[in-house]
Design a protein around this motif. Structure first.
Motif: not given
Length: 223
Positions: A34-49
């Motif tokens: 189970f891996v968590a991805i954290v980071g500021p808004s606009g860092a690319g989290k949604s695109t990554f997922l």
């Protein structure tokens, strides 16, 4: 490895300018991890997922789920892979208002072309596991926020996918309910030996994951 992302780049054209959202992203997630991805808004989290879940195609790079390379699949095969190999848990539970709790799960099997009494039994078993056995005939309007997210977890597991992807699953929950929901995801990941990635802003749940990775300016950094 169940999920492998190799040298993923994603860019968009904005007029004459090319915007790079993901830059040489590589990640491997094993069964039961189970891996968590954290980071500021606009860092690319949604695109990554979205790319990990085959909702978006990368500009370049390769994604492998199990032993299947997604770049080799046709559009229909890719849609089948999303239904059968990937379970999504969204920020809002996104339940269908006119379906009861059990039918929220069964509709996933029907989309995958599977209808059977064994699927009803599987849905009931999942709901019991997540403490929703007594609520299977209830409709979303009568459920609490935490119960809705538990239904979303059960729905994500319904087709026995290889990979679970969770997008901010605690966003609409208070601290106690949020922690309980992520604990349930963690428990199911271990119990069913799934690979899982959760994108989150909620640092209160990071004690429940195996690894935390930070995304910033389109790149991944171990925490």
């Amino acid at each position: 490895m169940t999920l492998k992302m190799e040298h993923i780049y994603k860019s968009y054209q904005d007029g004459d300018k090319e915007i790079e959202v993901l830059k040489d992203v590589s990640l491997e997630v094993a069964r039961g991890e189970f891996v968590a991805i954290v980071g500021p808004s606009g860092a690319g989290k949604s695109t990554f997922l979205s790319i990990a879940g085959a909702l978006l195609s990368p500009t370049s790079g390769e994604i492998t789920i199990g032993d299947e390379r997604l770049s080799s699949l046709s559009k229909k095969e890719l849609a089948d892979a999303r239904l059968q190999k990937i379970g999504f848990i969204f920020q809002g539970a996104n339940l269908i208002p006119y379906l009861n709790v059990r039918d929220q799960l069964l509709v996933i099997s029907e989309l995958a072309g599977e209808k059977s009494k064994t699927k009803k039994a599987a849905a009931d078993e999942l709901l019991e596991e997540l403490g929703l056995g007594a609520r299977k005939k209830n409709y979303p309007e009568s459920l609490s926020g935490g119960e809705k997210q538990r239904v979303a977890i059960a729905r994500a597991l319904m087709n026995n996918p290889d990979v679970i992807l969770a997008d901010e699953p605690t966003a609409s929950l208070d601290k106690e309910r949020g922690h309980a929901v992520v604990q349930m995801i963690a428990d199911e990941v271990k119990r069913k030996n799934k690979a899982a990635i959760m994108v989150t802003h909620d640092e209160r749940v990071l004690d429940l994951v195996d690894r935390v990775i930070r995304i910033e300016d389109g790149r991944l950094y171990p925490v």
